[in-house]
Design a protein around this motif. Structure first.
Motif, PDB file in Angstrom:
ATOM      1  N   THR A 270     -42.149  -6.856 -58.774  1.00  0.00           N
ATOM      2  CA  THR A 270     -43.367  -6.225 -58.907  1.00  0.00           C
ATOM      3  C   THR A 270     -44.535  -6.826 -58.875  1.00  0.00           C
ATOM      4  O   THR A 270     -44.551  -8.459 -58.299  1.00  0.00           O
ATOM      5  CB  THR A 270     -43.386  -6.949 -60.741  1.00  0.00           C
ATOM      6  OG1 THR A 270     -43.576  -8.115 -61.190  1.00  0.00           O
ATOM      7  CG2 THR A 270     -42.632  -6.305 -61.852  1.00  0.00           C
ATOM      8  N   TYR A 339     -49.431  -3.008 -62.923  1.00  0.00           N
ATOM      9  CA  TYR A 339     -48.758  -3.239 -63.231  1.00  0.00           C
ATOM     10  C   TYR A 339     -49.308  -3.708 -65.247  1.00  0.00           C
ATOM     11  O   TYR A 339     -48.021  -3.737 -66.312  1.00  0.00           O
ATOM     12  CB  TYR A 339     -48.474  -4.307 -62.529  1.00  0.00           C
ATOM     13  CG  TYR A 339     -46.771  -5.402 -63.245  1.00  0.00           C
ATOM     14  CD1 TYR A 339     -46.317  -4.427 -63.173  1.00  0.00           C
ATOM     15  CD2 TYR A 339     -48.031  -6.855 -64.127  1.00  0.00           C
ATOM     16  CE1 TYR A 339     -45.101  -5.309 -63.938  1.00  0.00           C
ATOM     17  CE2 TYR A 339     -46.629  -7.252 -64.580  1.00  0.00           C
ATOM     18  CZ  TYR A 339     -45.069  -6.336 -64.370  1.00  0.00           C
ATOM     19  OH  TYR A 339     -44.277  -7.420 -64.706  1.00  0.00           O
ATOM     20  N   ALA A 354     -38.314  -0.266 -58.732  1.00  0.00           N
ATOM     21  CA  ALA A 354     -39.735  -1.522 -58.832  1.00  0.00           C
ATOM     22  C   ALA A 354     -39.569  -2.387 -57.555  1.00  0.00           C
ATOM     23  O   ALA A 354     -41.146  -2.210 -56.574  1.00  0.00           O
ATOM     24  CB  ALA A 354     -39.315  -2.345 -60.124  1.00  0.00           C
ATOM     25  N   THR A 358     -42.638  -2.001 -54.829  1.00  0.00           N
ATOM     26  CA  THR A 358     -43.896  -3.463 -54.692  1.00  0.00           C
ATOM     27  C   THR A 358     -43.603  -3.430 -53.456  1.00  0.00           C
ATOM     28  O   THR A 358     -45.042  -3.893 -52.862  1.00  0.00           O
ATOM     29  CB  THR A 358     -42.902  -4.603 -55.327  1.00  0.00           C
ATOM     30  OG1 THR A 358     -42.931  -4.283 -57.112  1.00  0.00           O
ATOM     31  CG2 THR A 358     -43.951  -5.491 -55.319  1.00  0.00           C
TER      32      THR A 358
END
Length: 457
Positions: A270, A339, A354, A358
């Motif tokens: 993330t 986010y 994910a 990112t």
């Protein structure tokens, strides 16, 4: 004097270390600290002696204000100290950009200001602002002028961090060097030469591809635009990772532990995790001394997101006086808000997806960070999206570059962080062999000495 130069590796660092351990062997702690301060000032003045008065002025004025805050926790005095620090930073780093922006927006003839940015001013300014706030909060340890001078000037971390706190450094400076020949020496040398290899052999090699691509954005093909962006993404990764390793390694030689500042950020799933791994002490500073004082995650729903945007915009401005840096900061701020909203409403992504989102976002944002202008960055990104232009000839013509990029992507994702390697009780033989090989290979690349990228900030 660069960490990756013959002068530093074979003259400066050994000479400073030898006299330091000699003084420490006789428990002459204060004398050893004086020697480190003098060596650090020489190290700083070696770049440009003209800026020595500036860092000395900043050091003395902050020391005096800090002592004043110790006697009386006066908020006006704290604000005065912060204004002094930010004023110096604003003048040297942003005056030219500010006047140029006024000229562009208003058409007024503004005076031309050619101010050379003093090395390390962004880092020692933030470090001393944190110190003043900590004194005001009563969160410091006892210190004198010698302690404080070494805290500000300690050469392994003076130029580009990590940004350290007074309470985590001064107790170490006052500690006798009883373990200098033990594990700290071995681990320090290991980190230093691993970092040197990352910088000299890896980052500077990727710099050739990145510099070529960013110098001719309008001529790039689809494949070349991706090679250019990824080359800079890996250049910056290994350049900053290498610097952090060399800084921590050099400090360990003097029995000083600097905080970890880099923890495999391209493994992040993330954007929030990325910022917990990239320039960790800057993130700590922005969180403790800006985000939380602004209200942090308190005061409703909208306010925390506004605070996040403010923090990242200021982070962008801190990195450089230019609209590309401001836009880069805004992009990361907006991504952090998205986010948090995503997380707030309970959405989840598969780990692979994910990571992919990112990494691709970070890579795209680095294009703005590196490009000479926003228009150049947009042109490169446009070419990166022109997949309809892709053909087999493009791929086969750049196969070595593509394979190299994939190998180093795998290294970023699979390799252990070098700071974790030194936590083992005893360095295994393979680790020592790797360090030895890295040191030899690195020396072969020292003929193309270049500055670390974060030195420009």
């Amino acid at each position: 004097m660069l960490f990756n130069s013959y002068e530093y590796i074979f003259l400066f660092l050994p000479a400073v270390w030898l006299l330091y351990i000699f003084l420490q062997s006789f428990r002459l702690v204060s004398a050893a600290m004086v020697w480190l301060v003098l060596a650090s000032l020489f190290f700083y003045g070696y770049w440009n002696p003209a800026y020595l008065p500036l860092i000395l002025f900043s050091l003395v004025i902050n020391f005096v204000i800090g002592k004043g805050l110790e006697k009386k926790r006066s908020k006006p005095l704290l604000v005065f100290g912060i204004i002094i620090n930010l004023g110096l930073l604003a003048y040297y780093k942003y005056a030219g950009f500010f006047l140029e922006t006024i000229h562009q927006l208003s058409g007024l003839n503004m005076p031309v200001v050619n101010i050379v940015l003093p090395l390390a001013i962004s880092f020692y300014t933030f470090q001393q602002i944190a110190f003043l706030v900590d004194v005001y909060r009563g969160d410091t340890v006892p210190y004198n002028l010698l302690d404080y001078a070494l805290f500000v000037t300690f050469f392994p971390q003076l130029i580009a961090g990590p940004i350290v706190q007074q309470k985590e450094m001064i107790p170490q400076f006052r500690r006798a060097g009883s373990r200098l020949f033990g594990e700290h020496l071995n681990r320090g040398l290991f980190l230093f030469f691993i970092g040197l290899f990352k910088k000299a052999a890896v980052a500077d090699s990727f710099a050739i591809w990145a510099n070529d691509g960013f110098s001719r954005p309008e001529q790039l093909t689809f494949v070349e635009s991706w090679i250019t962006s990824l080359a800079y993404t890996f250049q910056l990764y290994f350049d900053f990772s290498g610097y952090c390793d060399m800084a921590i390694g050099a400090a360990l030689l003097f029995n000083i532990r600097l905080p970890i500042n880099f923890d495999s950020p391209y493994q992040a799933l993330t954007i929030q995790d990325f910022w917990k791994r990239w320039h960790m002490t800057l993130n700590r500073f922005l969180t403790n001394y800006l985000y939380i004082p602004l209200g942090g995650s308190r005061h409703g729903i909208i306010r925390p997101y506004t605070n996040i945007l403010i923090v990242f915009l200021l982070s962008g401005i801190w990195h450089g006086a230019g609209w590309t840096f401001i836009l880069w900061g805004f992009m990361h701020g907006a991504a952090s808000v998205v986010y948090r909203l995503w997380k707030r409403y309970g959405f989840r992504l598969h780990r692979s997806l994910a990571w992919c989102i990112t990494f691709l976002f970070v890579n795209a944002a680095w294009v703005f960070f590196r490009a000479d202008s926003i228009s150049d960055a947009l042109f490169i990104l446009k070419r990166m999206l022109s997949v309809h232009h892709l053909n087999l000839t493009m791929i086969t013509g750049h196969l070595p570059e593509i394979i190299t990029l994939l190998i180093f992507l795998w290294i970023c994702l699979a390799a252990s962080n070098s700071n974790r390697l030194i936590t083992e009780p005893i360095l295994p033989a393979r680790t020592i062999i790797i360090a030895a090989a890295a040191s030899v290979l690195s020396l072969l690349f020292l003929n193309r000495v270049s500055e670390f990228l974060y030195f420009q900030f």
